[in-house]
Design a protein around this motif. Structure first.
Motif, PDB file in Angstrom:
ATOM      1  N   ASP B 132      41.343  39.014  37.673  1.00  0.00           N
ATOM      2  CA  ASP B 132      42.514  39.835  37.992  1.00  0.00           C
ATOM      3  C   ASP B 132      42.628  41.224  37.053  1.00  0.00           C
ATOM      4  N   PHE B 134      44.611  43.556  37.665  1.00  0.00           N
ATOM      5  CA  PHE B 134      45.815  43.895  37.151  1.00  0.00           C
ATOM      6  C   PHE B 134      46.356  43.266  35.780  1.00  0.00           C
ATOM      7  N   ALA B 135      45.621  42.486  35.451  1.00  0.00           N
ATOM      8  CA  ALA B 135      46.009  41.677  34.162  1.00  0.00           C
ATOM      9  C   ALA B 135      44.700  41.886  32.970  1.00  0.00           C
ATOM     10  N   LEU B 136      44.322  43.146  32.952  1.00  0.00           N
ATOM     11  CA  LEU B 136      43.288  43.227  31.754  1.00  0.00           C
ATOM     12  C   LEU B 136      44.027  44.294  30.782  1.00  0.00           C
ATOM     13  N   LEU B 137      43.382  43.992  29.429  1.00  0.00           N
ATOM     14  CA  LEU B 137      43.270  45.119  28.625  1.00  0.00           C
ATOM     15  C   LEU B 137      42.391  46.299  28.997  1.00  0.00           C
ATOM     16  N   GLU B 140      38.921  45.456  28.026  1.00  0.00           N
ATOM     17  CA  GLU B 140      38.214  44.258  29.105  1.00  0.00           C
ATOM     18  C   GLU B 140      37.912  44.961  30.568  1.00  0.00           C
ATOM     19  N   GLN B 176      48.531  54.186  36.219  1.00  0.00           N
ATOM     20  CA  GLN B 176      49.550  53.456  36.798  1.00  0.00           C
ATOM     21  C   GLN B 176      49.835  53.829  38.281  1.00  0.00           C
ATOM     22  N   LEU B 179      46.652  52.491  40.288  1.00  0.00           N
ATOM     23  CA  LEU B 179      46.553  51.075  40.658  1.00  0.00           C
ATOM     24  C   LEU B 179      47.707  50.610  41.173  1.00  0.00           C
ATOM     25  N   GLY B 183      47.217  48.246  44.286  1.00  0.00           N
ATOM     26  CA  GLY B 183      47.663  46.850  44.356  1.00  0.00           C
ATOM     27  C   GLY B 183      48.322  46.404  45.737  1.00  0.00           C
ATOM     28  N   PHE B 187      46.421  43.178  45.512  1.00  0.00           N
ATOM     29  CA  PHE B 187      47.193  42.157  44.656  1.00  0.00           C
ATOM     30  C   PHE B 187      47.934  41.168  45.569  1.00  0.00           C
ATOM     31  N   PRO B 188      47.900  40.029  45.149  1.00  0.00           N
ATOM     32  CA  PRO B 188      47.421  39.355  43.971  1.00  0.00           C
ATOM     33  C   PRO B 188      46.015  38.803  44.091  1.00  0.00           C
TER      34      PRO B 188
END
Lengths: 420, 261
Positions: B132, B134-137, B140, B176, B179, B183, B187-188
């Motif tokens: 995912d 959209f859920a990364l540091l 990462e 921001q 992405l 998205g 996404f998702p």
């Protein structure tokens, strides 16, 4: 001044090494940490506490919606509210609320909220949050950049469903229904009071003011940090030429009352630290998917500064910091009264969501704190905003002749004994 | 390369990088957008007339509110081709751009000369779930995108000094915005069902993949190869998901062997 007793319903059995072992309390928290047999007792204890709050004279009792998390165990707050509607008869039932962008079709919310309003005799406060990004985007799969648009459409459908007396067609971008015809409809006319919980998106202010909805600022970082955001809201209220009734705004606050300040620390410190260290331990990307916040909100910056500041303080958090920074209001009844008065008048809020259960606080401590609050604090703060005491625009209007289903009664065995 | 601005009939204003001469090639960028330096485009321009449009929401391009779903993105691609006055270009799409290019080729099969899909998004294999993005540091993400994360970090940030708070803020806002746009189609789950339309793709297709791609693993290359009627799959060694940036020479030579001049 109105007081609502609110329970977030956290999971009280997160292990001591939760922060070290797991990256997030939300979204991808291992569900093996949940034990349904313990959960049975937890739900009943939490619902008992809400009912207890009514018996002590709180104006409202509240619940809210979160998913896939150990922070709040209410994927469906409407189920909790339905239980409360059958076991109470006086307090407002504040569902703050249903994250309407995630409902398909949103008419479901219009129907369930109407059911709750009818069962409770007109005691529903209806909340429409956008939902946290963890809930709405990562758990419920809504596209971040389109979430607000979808939210707006869901809102329009629900409000129209409540308002219209004839079936109508709804041709939305995200929802198309040829026949919208809400059965049942709410008791409260034109609709139950609407609360919009916000975490700090500035677009929410105008949305509230466009429709004259209550703006509820939900934060766990206390009134010192909430002040700049609420000031922004009240500036907006003035610019839009609206009256400045304090009942336009609500604020959530963690409160712990004991016989003395020292006793407060002794009784409640571990539970508050449990909440801040474990229940708020969210993997940062889950809280900020690109597109959830608009560029304007990001530029306004209130949120990110608040977060960064909070993150800094969260490192090695102590009870003293929680109290000194006013993340929580804790102490003797007099200490709590004095700080709450500062909070209420400083933020100009007519509704306080009192978080008197925190983290893994056991039942007896929750009741101790709640009782002291109800007996020694609440009466001292009731007089606030007396100039606005007749302003009921943001409060419930129940039926006078409503039932008291919490009083057990046998069914009708003869004609004439039915509820009527 | 020179930059021009076009306006589509829908009303989006897009920046397009342009260089070279020869048969027209349109390159569609991935979710991160074009980077500060795109050396593979310069190399391609030695043989082709290269156009690299930026999507609305990326860089100076505006009109992101006009594009909401996959069909919008697909038709926007053709609107850009029209606004540039091109007929039957070759399409190259990287990652999210590959997803868009494949859709373009499926809806308008006669309008594409040849198609190149590079580490394309758009399919989903249950046995190979794509991380995912959209859920990364930030760290990462770099690890997933590049075989050499240190080099990747420099490429992604364009050498911006993040100790400069203003520079960091500008980069963060840009990211921001990019992405948020991506998205809408990723996404998702980055799957808008192009798989059921791929039978329509008439263009000879080259599927190019880095053999070390950790974001969209090589099993996806084989899946594209199976679903597109006339596709060949070619793996590039020592490259991960950002292969055009990681191995520009190998990338350009594979593309040049495939696309007629």
């Amino acid at each position: 001044m109105k007081f609502t007793w609110f329970n977030l319903m956290p999971w009280p059995y997160l292990p001591d090494d939760f922060r070290e072992k797991h990256r997030s309390v939300w979204v991808d928290i291992p569900n093996t940490l949940y034990d349904p047999r313990k959960g049975h007792y937890v739900y009943h204890q939490y619902m008992d506490q809400l009912e207890y709050a009514e018996s002590l004279g709180f104006d409202g009792i509240g619940c809210n919606e979160h998913h896939q998390n150990g922070y709040g165990l209410m994927p469906s707050p409407n189920l909790i509210a339905a239980g409360l509607a059958r076991r109470t008869s006086r307090a407002a039932i504040c569902v703050i609320g249903n994250s309407i962008a995630g409902y398909n079709p949103p008419i479901r919310v219009a129907e369930e909220f109407a059911m709750l309003d009818v069962i409770s005799g007109g005691r529903l406060v209806a909340g429409f949050p956008v939902g946290t990004p963890m809930d709405t985007n990562f758990c419920y799969g809504q596209i971040p950049a389109l979430t607000r648009d979808k939210y707006q459409e869901a809102h329009d459908m629900i409000m129209k469903a409540w308002a219209e007396d004839e079936p109508f067609a709804f041709d939305g971008k995200y929802n198309q229904l040829r026949w919208v015809n809400c059965w049942p409809k709410p008791i409260q006319k034109p609709h139950p009071p609407i609360y919009i919980p916000g975490g700090g998106s500035i677009e929410t202010w105008d949305f509230c003011l466009d429709h004259d909805y209550n703006y509820s600022y939900l934060s766990f970082y206390g009134y010192l940090r909430g002040k700049s955001l609420l000031e922004g809201y009240w500036d907006r209220v003035a610019k839009r030429g609206k009256d400045d009734s304090p009942y336009r705004a609500a604020f959530a606050q963690i409160i712990c009352v004991a016989d003395s300040d020292a006793e407060a620390e002794e009784l409640y410190a571990e539970h508050c630290l449990y909440f801040f260290n474990r229940c708020l331990h969210v993997f940062p990307p889950f809280a900020d998917p690109p597109g959830y916040r608009t560029v304007n909100t990001i530029k306004y910056g209130a949120l990110s500064q608040l977060r960064m500041e909070a993150q800094r303080i969260m490192q090695g958090l102590t009870w003293k910091q929680l109290v000194d920074e006013r993340f929580i209001i804790a102490g003797s009844p007099e200490t709590v009264r004095q700080q709450l008065e500062e909070c209420i008048t400083g933020l100009r809020i007519g509704h306080l969501f009192c978080l008197l259960h925190t983290g893994n606080m056991p039942d007896w401590k929750t009741r101790h704190s709640t009782k002291l609050f109800a007996e020694k604090v609440m009466p001292q703060l009731r007089h606030l905003w007396s100039d606005w005491k007749d302003d009921t625009r943001w409060w419930i209007h129940p039926m006078d002749e409503r039932l008291h289903p919490e009083e057990t009664r046998p069914g009708a065995e003869k004609p004439g004994q039915e509820w009527r | 390369m020179k930059a021009l601005t076009i306006e589509t009939r829908r009303g989006a204003r897009c920046r397009v990088l342009e260089a070279g001469s020869g048969p027209p090639v349109v390159f569609l960028h991935g979710a991160g957008g074009l980077l500060a330096d795109n050396p593979f485009l310069d190399r391609l321009a030695a043989r082709y007339h290269v156009f690299a449009p930026e999507l609305p929401g990326y860089g100076e391009s505006t009109g992101e509110e006009l594009l909401e779903d996959m069909l919008d993105f697909t038709l926007h691609g053709w609107d850009v081709v029209s606004a540039l006055g091109l007929t039957r270009p070759h399409l190259i799409g990287h990652s999210m751009g590959g997803m868009i290019a494949a859709e373009m080729a499926a809806v308008a099969p006669r309008d594409v000369d040849r198609l190149v899909l590079v580490a394309a998004a758009g399919l989903w294999l249950e046995e190979h779930p794509i991380p995912d993005i959209f859920a990364l540091l930030p760290g990462e993400l770099v690890e997933l995108l590049f075989q050499d994360p240190a080099q990747g970090q420099t490429l992604l940030t364009g050498g911006v000094d993040f100790s400069d708070m203003e520079a960091f803020k500008a980069f963060y806002l840009g990211q921001q915005r990019r992405l948020a746009m991506a998205g809408k189609i990723l996404f998702p789950i980055p799957n808008r069902r192009v798989s059921k339309r791929l039978y329509r793709v008439a263009a000879p297709t080259l599927v190019l993949w880095g053999d070390a791609d950790r974001l969209i693993v090589p099993a996806y290359a084989r899946q594209w190869g199976r679903l597109i009627p006339s596709a060949t799959v070619e793996m590039i060694p020592d490259a991960a998901h950002m292969l055009p940036y990681e191995q520009p020479e190998a990338f350009v030579s594979a593309v040049s062997r495939f696309l007629p001049r």
